[in-house]
Each structure stands twice: as C-alpha cells, then as structure tokens.
Design a protein around this motif. Structure first.
Motif, PDB file in Angstrom:
ATOM      1  N   LYS A 167      35.527  49.617 -33.926  1.00 25.66           N
ATOM      2  CA  LYS A 167      35.546  50.930 -35.065  1.00 25.66           C
ATOM      3  C   LYS A 167      34.524  51.099 -35.654  1.00 25.66           C
ATOM      4  O   LYS A 167      33.829  52.019 -36.003  1.00 25.66           O
ATOM      5  CB  LYS A 167      36.795  51.164 -35.815  1.00 25.66           C
ATOM      6  N   GLU A 168      33.858  49.939 -36.393  1.00 24.20           N
ATOM      7  CA  GLU A 168      32.603  49.756 -36.967  1.00 24.20           C
ATOM      8  C   GLU A 168      31.534  50.311 -36.224  1.00 24.20           C
ATOM      9  O   GLU A 168      30.556  50.866 -36.421  1.00 24.20           O
ATOM     10  CB  GLU A 168      32.237  48.496 -37.826  1.00 24.20           C
ATOM     11  N   TRP A 169      31.342  49.599 -35.019  1.00 20.82           N
ATOM     12  CA  TRP A 169      30.463  49.832 -33.960  1.00 20.82           C
ATOM     13  C   TRP A 169      30.155  51.214 -33.509  1.00 20.82           C
ATOM     14  O   TRP A 169      29.239  51.692 -33.324  1.00 20.82           O
ATOM     15  CB  TRP A 169      30.265  48.773 -32.761  1.00 20.82           C
ATOM     16  N   GLU A 170      31.472  51.919 -33.190  1.00 19.18           N
ATOM     17  CA  GLU A 170      31.501  53.299 -32.739  1.00 19.18           C
ATOM     18  C   GLU A 170      30.931  54.205 -33.969  1.00 19.18           C
ATOM     19  O   GLU A 170      30.306  55.254 -33.523  1.00 19.18           O
ATOM     20  CB  GLU A 170      32.723  53.400 -32.429  1.00 19.18           C
ATOM     21  N   LEU A 171      31.362  53.859 -35.197  1.00 15.72           N
ATOM     22  CA  LEU A 171      30.837  54.697 -36.180  1.00 15.72           C
ATOM     23  C   LEU A 171      29.340  54.663 -36.533  1.00 15.72           C
ATOM     24  O   LEU A 171      28.569  55.903 -36.422  1.00 15.72           O
ATOM     25  CB  LEU A 171      31.568  54.426 -37.553  1.00 15.72           C
ATOM     26  N   LEU A 172      28.656  53.592 -36.374  1.00 17.32           N
ATOM     27  CA  LEU A 172      27.371  53.284 -36.306  1.00 17.32           C
ATOM     28  C   LEU A 172      26.646  53.952 -34.976  1.00 17.32           C
ATOM     29  O   LEU A 172      25.785  54.565 -35.266  1.00 17.32           O
ATOM     30  CB  LEU A 172      26.965  51.861 -36.450  1.00 17.32           C
ATOM     31  N   THR A 173      27.144  53.816 -34.006  1.00 20.57           N
ATOM     32  CA  THR A 173      26.660  54.193 -32.827  1.00 20.57           C
ATOM     33  C   THR A 173      26.592  55.872 -32.846  1.00 20.57           C
ATOM     34  O   THR A 173      25.596  56.235 -32.582  1.00 20.57           O
ATOM     35  CB  THR A 173      27.381  53.877 -31.474  1.00 20.57           C
ATOM     36  N   SER A 174      27.645  56.485 -33.434  1.00 25.32           N
ATOM     37  CA  SER A 174      27.726  57.940 -33.651  1.00 25.32           C
ATOM     38  C   SER A 174      26.719  58.423 -34.672  1.00 25.32           C
ATOM     39  O   SER A 174      26.239  59.462 -34.680  1.00 25.32           O
ATOM     40  CB  SER A 174      29.094  58.292 -33.650  1.00 25.32           C
ATOM     41  N   LYS A 175      26.629  57.379 -35.846  1.00 22.64           N
ATOM     42  CA  LYS A 175      25.927  58.127 -36.923  1.00 22.64           C
ATOM     43  C   LYS A 175      24.442  58.046 -36.303  1.00 22.64           C
ATOM     44  O   LYS A 175      23.799  58.863 -36.801  1.00 22.64           O
ATOM     45  CB  LYS A 175      26.067  57.074 -38.020  1.00 22.64           C
ATOM     46  N   LEU A 176      24.009  57.062 -35.815  1.00 17.38           N
ATOM     47  CA  LEU A 176      22.636  56.910 -35.230  1.00 17.38           C
ATOM     48  C   LEU A 176      22.160  57.763 -34.119  1.00 17.38           C
ATOM     49  O   LEU A 176      20.971  57.983 -33.538  1.00 17.38           O
ATOM     50  CB  LEU A 176      22.178  55.560 -35.189  1.00 17.38           C
ATOM     51  N   ASN A 177      23.297  58.450 -33.417  1.00 18.15           N
ATOM     52  CA  ASN A 177      23.061  59.157 -32.103  1.00 18.15           C
ATOM     53  C   ASN A 177      22.311  58.473 -31.103  1.00 18.15           C
ATOM     54  O   ASN A 177      21.645  59.124 -30.301  1.00 18.15           O
ATOM     55  CB  ASN A 177      22.566  60.428 -32.666  1.00 18.15           C
TER      56      ASN A 177
END
Length: 112
Positions: A17-27
């Motif tokens: 979940k942390e990885w998905e959030l970071l990936t989506s935040k950085l696009n």
C-alpha cells in the motif's frame, strides 16, 4: 524502499500500500523490489531505461532482462513495469507451485 527484514502477510500488504501510494503520487513506476534488496541465486543487474533517460531498470535474472529487451521492441507493448508485487502472496505461491516453480525467496521475502 529497502526491504531487508522478515515480514508477515499483514506487513507485506502494508508495504505494498505504501509503494502504491508513492507510485501514484510520483505518477511513475517504481520497482517494488530493487536489485540491491535481495540476493538471488542467479545473476541480477541494473540496466539503463531506454524509454526514460536517467532512470534504471532492476532485473533479478538475465532471462528477465532479455525478455524486457524483447518486449521493448514489440509495437503492441506500450508500458513495461518490472518488479511489480504479486499479491496476495499465498495465491502467487500456489500458482508458482502448480506451474512447477519454486516461489522466489530471499531476505526480504520470508513469510511467517
């Protein structure tokens, strides 16, 4: 995100979940597991990302890097993500076993 401890299923899902959030935040895609995170039995390497200058791709085997190059020149492929987490882990382990593969393990992939 360095993953170097033993996780239980709950903490792995939180890391995802942390990885998905970071990936989506950085696009952009960030590999979930990087080459420096684990010690595979075979060869691992980092190669320049030909689609995104200044970035590297993380491969955990020579076959994986060769297959990436094969996909890179396939006009039907529009985006390649490497080291994407397969969850839930118990399903991934089951399918690997059914296909006759040993599910990858390492310092960061030991589950309780």
């Amino acid at each position: 995100m360095k993953i170097s401890q033993t996780f239980n299923q709950y903490s792995v899902e939180n890391k995802v979940k942390e990885w998905e959030l970071l990936t989506s935040k950085l696009n952009t895609h960030i590999p979930y597991i990087k080459t420096q995170d684990i010690r595979p039995k075979g060869s691992k390497n980092r190669s320049p990302d030909f689609e995104n200058p200044g970035k590297d791709r993380d491969f955990l085997s020579i076959n994986e890097s060769l297959f990436y190059l094969h996909l890179l020149f396939d006009k039907r492929i529009t985006w390649i993500k490497e080291q994407y987490p397969l969850l839930p882990v118990n399903r991934a382990q089951y399918f690997a076993g059914q296909l006759g593969f040993r599910y990858p393990t390492g310092n960061c992939l030991k589950f309780k």
